[in-house]
Design a protein around this motif. Structure first.
Motif, PDB file in Angstrom:
ATOM      1  N   THR A  15     116.439  86.174  32.662  1.00 20.71           N
ATOM      2  CA  THR A  15     116.136  87.561  32.277  1.00 20.71           C
ATOM      3  C   THR A  15     117.250  88.547  32.592  1.00 20.71           C
ATOM      4  OG1 THR A  15     114.999  87.865  34.382  1.00 20.71           O
ATOM      5  CG2 THR A  15     113.647  87.300  32.452  1.00 20.71           C
ATOM      6  N   ARG A  16     118.016  88.256  33.667  1.00 18.91           N
ATOM      7  CA  ARG A  16     119.016  89.263  34.047  1.00 18.91           C
ATOM      8  C   ARG A  16     119.882  88.768  35.197  1.00 18.91           C
ATOM      9  NH1 ARG A  16     117.691  92.318  38.716  1.00 18.91           N
ATOM     10  NH2 ARG A  16     115.629  91.871  39.551  1.00 18.91           N
ATOM     11  N   SER A  58     112.474  97.166  42.700  1.00 17.49           N
ATOM     12  CA  SER A  58     111.254  96.731  43.379  1.00 17.49           C
ATOM     13  C   SER A  58     111.419  95.318  43.918  1.00 17.49           C
ATOM     14  CB  SER A  58     110.064  96.812  42.417  1.00 17.49           C
ATOM     15  OG  SER A  58     110.282  95.967  41.312  1.00 17.49           O
ATOM     16  N   CYS A  59     112.520  94.672  43.578  1.00 21.25           N
ATOM     17  CA  CYS A  59     112.781  93.343  44.142  1.00 21.25           C
ATOM     18  C   CYS A  59     113.385  93.496  45.536  1.00 21.25           C
ATOM     19  CB  CYS A  59     113.736  92.563  43.236  1.00 21.25           C
ATOM     20  SG  CYS A  59     115.321  93.373  43.009  1.00 21.25           S
ATOM     21  N   ARG A  80     118.047  85.946  37.603  1.00 21.27           N
ATOM     22  CA  ARG A  80     116.598  85.812  37.582  1.00 21.27           C
ATOM     23  C   ARG A  80     116.159  85.034  36.362  1.00 21.27           C
ATOM     24  NH1 ARG A  80     112.139  88.637  39.862  1.00 21.27           N
ATOM     25  NH2 ARG A  80     112.947  89.402  41.828  1.00 21.27           N
ATOM     26  N   PHE A  82     112.448  84.136  34.189  1.00 22.85           N
ATOM     27  CA  PHE A  82     111.224  84.908  34.013  1.00 22.85           C
ATOM     28  C   PHE A  82     110.071  84.358  34.827  1.00 22.85           C
ATOM     29  CE2 PHE A  82     107.619  86.424  31.208  1.00 22.85           C
ATOM     30  CZ  PHE A  82     107.695  87.742  31.656  1.00 22.85           C
ATOM     31  N   GLN A  83     109.827  83.037  34.695  1.00 28.16           N
ATOM     32  CA  GLN A  83     108.685  82.437  35.370  1.00 28.16           C
ATOM     33  C   GLN A  83     109.151  81.293  36.271  1.00 28.16           C
ATOM     34  OE1 GLN A  83     106.589  82.011  31.476  1.00 28.16           O
ATOM     35  NE2 GLN A  83     104.796  82.734  32.634  1.00 28.16           N
ATOM     36  N   ALA A 127     113.051  82.881  40.519  1.00 30.74           N
ATOM     37  CA  ALA A 127     112.068  83.558  39.671  1.00 30.74           C
ATOM     38  C   ALA A 127     111.374  84.704  40.392  1.00 30.74           C
ATOM     39  CB  ALA A 127     111.012  82.561  39.182  1.00 30.74           C
ATOM     40  N   THR A 128     111.338  84.675  41.690  1.00 28.57           N
ATOM     41  CA  THR A 128     110.550  85.688  42.402  1.00 28.57           C
ATOM     42  C   THR A 128     111.236  86.145  43.685  1.00 28.57           C
ATOM     43  OG1 THR A 128     109.374  83.975  43.636  1.00 28.57           O
ATOM     44  CG2 THR A 128     108.342  84.736  41.603  1.00 28.57           C
ATOM     45  N   MET A 129     110.900  87.377  44.039  1.00 24.59           N
ATOM     46  CA  MET A 129     111.256  87.954  45.342  1.00 24.59           C
ATOM     47  C   MET A 129     110.068  88.804  45.771  1.00 24.59           C
ATOM     48  SD  MET A 129     115.158  89.353  45.099  1.00 24.59           S
ATOM     49  CE  MET A 129     116.514  88.312  44.550  1.00 24.59           C
ATOM     50  N   ARG A 131     108.019  92.053  46.542  1.00 22.01           N
ATOM     51  CA  ARG A 131     108.114  93.342  45.863  1.00 22.01           C
ATOM     52  C   ARG A 131     108.035  94.485  46.868  1.00 22.01           C
ATOM     53  NH1 ARG A 131     103.934  95.877  41.388  1.00 22.01           N
ATOM     54  NH2 ARG A 131     105.377  97.468  40.657  1.00 22.01           N
TER      55      ARG A 131
END
Lengths: 332, 332, 332, 332
Positions: A15-16, A58-59, A80, A82-83, A127-129, A131
């Protein structure tokens, strides 16, 4: 080699550009520079590590500083997906492509897949951090440039087309590229993106791989000056390397700083949006660039941060670079 | 009805809110308002039609004005899909869902699929438009707010959850929603997005469907004032309806104008970026909104543009709205 | 009564509006408001007093807050004279005019001559204050609006021409005045200046004398929003009374706050320069004012801070004032 | 020679730097540069002359361009006096001082007294000009930097103290001066003012007299970039000489352009206010200057516009100047 073509059905969904990991020699002075001048916010901190994020993010983090006693290098460039399942698709894809990967532990980051790209840049995907609250509308908590969010990384590569094809295969599109002479095919610089603006990663032809700079988006041009005035007031008066100026492609304004270890960081107001497929790669050469700003100094052209344990190769193509020094001496 | 859930494997790829088609009674005065105050650029013009785009847009148009002798209505709300083949997937999807579609002709627009969404809003999808040069870095060609790009449309709907589920089924995510009381489930307002910011379409509960406003992104807060000063100087001194202010969700600053036909147009500096899946829908209620700005006047709350040939239904849920009039009279 | 005429050979040399002294009930909350939202800097502080200055000011203070257990009043309006000897000329002038004066002690202020002007406003003159470093180029030391410098005070007066003539006799010039109807003579509002911009003191016709507001210059429109966002974030979300808007005379943009005691404070970007004698007083009436902004709410029109121990008289002329409430109800 | 002392009872009342008269070789190209990039407004124009003013100025002109076939020189530097009678006082004063004067005709300017100052700079005084509407709040009539008002002129002088004393005798105050080493007495640069900011005329030590640059105030930092983007877009991409940067004295930000004839023009956001007598001259030397910006290029340091028919003398004091070229080569 001509411009690599985007794979519009990529094997997984990046995604980025997400974060960068740098070695620094003095965490305290780096902390002051990045919080007071660039305006990042500390989200996690130990004696050896500093995790920071932009005020709009927000990450959990977009910049990780590791204390080092050796040469300050770039340890990793992060993206990142996405999923979470995209990570498994990524692992399978790289395996099938014969590229070695490993799962690494990175605090405050979900599962993280690490590997080296086609030009040996150490990259990682997650994929995640956790928030955290956005602080973009809280000026009382902001400092300096109040950098909003991590935007892109620019790397030097010995072969821009080769470096770029790795990413076009992963679905990156080319927003802009430049060639030496108007009828050349070989891309010598490429701006590549996944998110809705022109750059997540940029390659330019030079001895590489090396990390040239990473960029944070700031609110508007006022914040360029807030950063500069702060730098001058608190002891970083020699940190400005280039700017304020306007990028030749017109994407955005810029200021380039050198941090206390010489890592180069750019701040830029929000660049243009780029989404539609109609926006085919723009082709720049010496004859069609927009150039009210002064050329870059030699050190902007030639100095960069090495990647960890990564030998530097000479570039495939040698080009003539026009420096501020030459401009001032009147030679074209 | 609870918040509708996003389909992360949508049947086709919508990339962004793209354009809007409005009826106006006097093309000449509308042309002056949109070019001089909002700062759009005319790309095509006949005695009956005006096609305009923002100064950063490389697409042919984002606002189409049609001369009308009747009531000035909103004729269509347009979205971009990524590739031309997405249009065929869209047609198949709607057919299987029992939704009537038709291919329409729209000048300077590729194949265009038209239909009505779940609350009878006339929408259309296209994949391509002719490409024109971006003018965001050409201040000598800019006027008023120098609106950069079309951003979103906000509609009134009698049932926000029903309206929204049509779009979550198409892959739209919810950035924010608000409920009446802290423990309510029913969403009374929903901000939904496909591109990397919090809104491509917004629904709020009221008699509908009606078009409440559409929004253009401008460069920074200075441009809000350039628009207002221009409006005051050239005969649109009564066009300001609300603002400058800061949205309660903190996304961005705003100014709302009423155009010469009463259509409401918002200008806003670049809003926050929203991409990551971590950014789950934020839930707002009367107890947690950020509110330094004054409440909206009654006409902002209740007046809107009808859609063409589209009856208005009463809302499923009646809520108490707090107006500027009540604020000034001291009643809470 | 027609517009009073400036005495171009005044008896002593007043250079500018300098400071204001206000009573407040809770020094701590006022301190937070003025330092965090308006962005003033504390230069001296006791349990009962707070002295503040703008970030560009090299003088010791421009706002003095006194703790009071009674009604929060305005205790004095201060002006600077150029040289210390001007104070003696002032004393002699007022004596010959039959106006009582006294020398008062004011910490961190040179010799200070106190008296009441023609409409019984308590004013004071001084020539010197201790000098402190300017902080306008130190964003790391700034908060909120980062107010640069005290600019003007606006007072309500029962007879504007009478109030103003006291000051034209002292060399003040009139930049602007307004009358009720286009052919009226009687000034109902007067903007008067000594320094090089349109206002050091302003009078408008209402029950008076009362202190309507005082104004600080801020760097640019961005700082209006920094103040507003800060107010919203730290508990002053109800402090915005009017704006952001553009003054009808075009001098500058504005935001009006009510401080925790109800004192009204304006912040405005740098207004126009006014020096030349060619700039004769501009005459405004209902027919020639620039008005994109919304009319003021009734409380802006009618509420004000009393002066200490100063009875309020009814105005000589009653005029119809157009309020935001009337605007919203559609009555003109 | 030590710093000259201000005469606080000057023989006549100069209010401000008012205008400048320059020779140019091609009126048409100069017209484009000054109207489109700097944003001045044409108020009078013949085949041989162009009169321009800033958008905030109510006076008829602040820049006069004369077509010349020879070397483009500076013909005169103009000042405003407050009242017409000040001109007679000026004539009497200069006569008694043995300085030759003459009354000249200058279209759209009241009686004008011309002479040469102590370092042979051709200067002129006038009290009146026709008044025109201010356009600062009319963005639809503005271009480029939308320069608000003429602010100051900077000249090179072989003897700064000698040059300055002529003006301190006329009531000018010194806001700042710089010396070579911390314990030096001799001023090598002097910022002098009459109006309420730090500079109406500035002298720096070099071969002179020569006109180094003249400055216009713009609204804010955004307008620096509007000028630069416009310059780049319409064919003046080589006009930027230095900046954007922050002045070492902290007065303001700056951009320096070279106009089509090589005349140097500065644009700067509103500088600090300076009025009080407490603000004694600030003393700068190599050890206490604020310096986040890069040093000036050699041509900024050494190139300037000659005054008409005015020989250039070598400076009394030779100082070492630090250039961008030296900075880039690493020599301190």
């Amino acid at each position: 080699m001509p411009l690599p073509q985007t794979n519009f059905s990529p094997p997984f969904n990046i995604t980025r550009a997400s974060h960068i990991v740098l070695g620094v020699r003095d965490l305290k002075v780096s902390r002051t520079f990045y919080t007071e001048v660039i305006g990042l916010v500390v989200t996690y901190e130990t004696d050896d590590d500093l995790y920071l994020r932009g005020v709009e993010e927000s990450c959990h983090h977009s910049l990780i500083l590791h204390k080092t006693s050796g040469q300050p290098v770039c340890e990793a460039v992060g993206y990142r997906v996405f999923q979470d399942t995209d990570l498994d698709c990524a692992e399978a894809y790289f395996k099938s492509a014969g590229i070695e990967t490993c799962w690494i532990e990175r605090p405050y980051q979900g599962r993280t897949l690490a590997l080296r790209d086609a030009v040996r840049i150490p990259i990682e995907f997650c994929a995640t951090m956790p928030r955290l609250p956005r602080l973009h509308d809280k000026p009382h908590l902001q400092r300096g440039a109040a950098a909003l969010r991590y935007d892109h990384v620019q790397c030097l590569a010995p072969d821009v087309a080769e470096a770029g094809r790795f990413y076009t295969d992963l679905g990156f599109r080319v927003s802009d590229y430049f060639v030496d002479r108007p009828d050349d095919e070989e891309p010598l610089g490429m701006f590549m993106f996944r998110k809705n603006n022109p750059h997540d990663i940029v390659f330019i032809t030079r001895p590489g791989p090396q990390m040239h700079h990473f960029g944070y988006v700031v609110g508007d041009v006022q914040h360029l000056f807030r950063a500069l005035d702060t730098a001058g007031a608190i002891g970083f008066e020699n940190s400005l390397e280039r700017g304020p100026g306007r990028h030749g492609q017109g994407h955005a304004f810029y200021v380039y700083f050198r941090d206390p270890d010489g890592h180069r960081v750019e701040i830029l107001p929000p660049p243009i949006q780029m989404i539609d497929l109609d926006d085919e790669p723009a082709r720049w050469h010496s004859g069609n660039r927009f150039t009210w700003d002064l050329p870059p100094p030699k050190k902007w052209l030639h100095e960069a941060t090495p990647f960890k344990d990564t030998p530097v190769r000479e570039p495939k193509v040698e080009i003539k670079l026009y420096s501020l020094e030459e401009h001032l001496s009147g030679s074209k």
